[in-house]
Design a protein around this motif. Structure first.
Motif, PDB file in Angstrom:
ATOM      1  N   PRO A  52       0.806  -1.226   0.000  1.00  0.00           N
ATOM      2  CA  PRO A  52       0.000   0.000   0.000  1.00  0.00           C
ATOM      3  C   PRO A  52       0.838   1.274   0.000  1.00  0.00           C
ATOM      4  N   ALA A  53       1.949   1.279   0.741  1.00  0.00           N
ATOM      5  CA  ALA A  53       2.803   2.469   0.779  1.00  0.00           C
ATOM      6  C   ALA A  53       3.449   2.722  -0.583  1.00  0.00           C
ATOM      7  N   ILE A  54       3.835   1.643  -1.267  1.00  0.00           N
ATOM      8  CA  ILE A  54       4.440   1.809  -2.598  1.00  0.00           C
ATOM      9  C   ILE A  54       3.427   2.382  -3.582  1.00  0.00           C
ATOM     10  N   VAL A  55       2.224   1.825  -3.591  1.00  0.00           N
ATOM     11  CA  VAL A  55       1.178   2.327  -4.487  1.00  0.00           C
ATOM     12  C   VAL A  55       0.833   3.769  -4.133  1.00  0.00           C
ATOM     13  N   GLN A  56       0.798   4.076  -2.844  1.00  0.00           N
ATOM     14  CA  GLN A  56       0.485   5.438  -2.403  1.00  0.00           C
ATOM     15  C   GLN A  56       1.488   6.446  -2.956  1.00  0.00           C
ATOM     16  N   VAL A  57       2.781   6.138  -2.866  1.00  0.00           N
ATOM     17  CA  VAL A  57       3.808   7.056  -3.355  1.00  0.00           C
ATOM     18  C   VAL A  57       3.689   7.224  -4.871  1.00  0.00           C
ATOM     19  N   ILE A  58       3.402   6.135  -5.583  1.00  0.00           N
ATOM     20  CA  ILE A  58       3.252   6.230  -7.041  1.00  0.00           C
ATOM     21  C   ILE A  58       2.086   7.136  -7.403  1.00  0.00           C
ATOM     22  N   ILE A  59       0.965   6.992  -6.700  1.00  0.00           N
ATOM     23  CA  ILE A  59      -0.196   7.834  -6.974  1.00  0.00           C
ATOM     24  C   ILE A  59       0.127   9.295  -6.663  1.00  0.00           C
ATOM     25  N   MET A  60       0.867   9.533  -5.604  1.00  0.00           N
ATOM     26  CA  MET A  60       1.255  10.904  -5.273  1.00  0.00           C
ATOM     27  C   MET A  60       2.165  11.505  -6.341  1.00  0.00           C
ATOM     28  N   LEU A  61       3.053  10.689  -6.901  1.00  0.00           N
ATOM     29  CA  LEU A  61       3.956  11.189  -7.933  1.00  0.00           C
ATOM     30  C   LEU A  61       3.207  11.480  -9.236  1.00  0.00           C
ATOM     31  N   VAL A  62       2.220  10.646  -9.547  1.00  0.00           N
ATOM     32  CA  VAL A  62       1.423  10.896 -10.749  1.00  0.00           C
ATOM     33  C   VAL A  62       0.646  12.204 -10.596  1.00  0.00           C
ATOM     34  N   ASN A  63      -0.149  12.281  -9.537  1.00  0.00           N
ATOM     35  CA  ASN A  63      -0.808  13.531  -9.112  1.00  0.00           C
ATOM     36  C   ASN A  63      -1.462  14.276 -10.274  1.00  0.00           C
ATOM     37  N   GLY A  64      -2.290  13.578 -11.050  1.00  0.00           N
ATOM     38  CA  GLY A  64      -3.042  14.224 -12.124  1.00  0.00           C
ATOM     39  C   GLY A  64      -2.347  14.274 -13.462  1.00  0.00           C
TER      40      GLY A  64
END
Length: 221
Positions: A52-64
């Protein structure tokens, strides 16, 4: 109450720490849920904890960013070609971890925690109810007999004495055709395999190999 703690395109340090902490805690909860009444490996449990932490960081980096999101989706698609197939339970836990990571990556930490709590209660309830577990007395019985014996009706009297139901799933020859291997699916009358049952089978098949065990294709949830 269930609003995102990330209110702008810029992610603050405090928001990052909160989301990461929640991701790791929920990842640990998912790992404990996967370990409940199930066989597992340490490497898989560790991976499930940090997923979950790995996916969370990836989603934050994508950020739209649509372009980055497409690239990340392609990278995730390649993972399936570098990993061994897992059980249905493991795949379900991986999807649960990814869903938690997606929620925390977008700042919905309370929603992620609520979703995990609902899923954990639901899975544990189904596990306690043995939902989909089948009959606990079901066994796989493999009997080897010499070629001079006719397996049709050979053990019917023993089956009627010790089992509730029996089904012959497969017959296979071995040892240059001198032996037959019979694969039965039986439901015992008792939860334990009676020693007398195996002894009488040994006397009937000439003391050749007999294997009786739990159904390998069914997992304990």
């Amino acid at each position: 109450m269930l609003d995102s703690i990330i209110t702008s395109t810029e992610i603050t340090f405090n928001a990052f720490l909160i989301c990461t902490a929640v991701s790791l805690l929920l990842g640990l909860g998912i790992a404990l849920l996967c370990m409940y009444k199930c066989s597992y490996t340490q490497s898989f449990i560790l991976t499930l904890t940090i997923l979950p932490a790995i996916v969370q960081v990836i989603i934050m980096l994508v950020n739209g960013n649509i372009g980055t999101g497409v690239a990340v989706a392609g990278a995730f698609g390649l993972v399936r070609f570098r990993s061994t197939p897992g059980t249905a339970r493991e795949i379900g836990m991986i999807f649960l971890g990814m869903a938690i990571g997606l929620a925390t990556g977008m700042g919905y930490v309370l929603l992620a925690a609520l979703f995990f709590a609902v899923m954990a209660i639901f899975i544990l309830a189904l596990s306690l109810l043995h939902f989909g577990g089948g009959d606990e007395n079901e066994r796989e019985l493999k009997i080897t007999i010499p070629e001079n014996l006719d397996y049709e009706g050979l053990f019917d009297d023993l089956f009627s004495q010790y089992v509730r139901s029996v089904r012959l799933d497969r017959v296979r020859t071995s040892n240059m055709g001198t032996l037959y291997e019979l694969d039965y699916r039986v439901i015992l009358k008792d939860s334990k395999v009676p020693k007398e049952f195996l002894d009488e089978l040994r006397c009937r098949n000439g003391n050749l190999n007999i294997v009786c065990g739990r159904v390998s294709s069914r997992e304990v949830l």
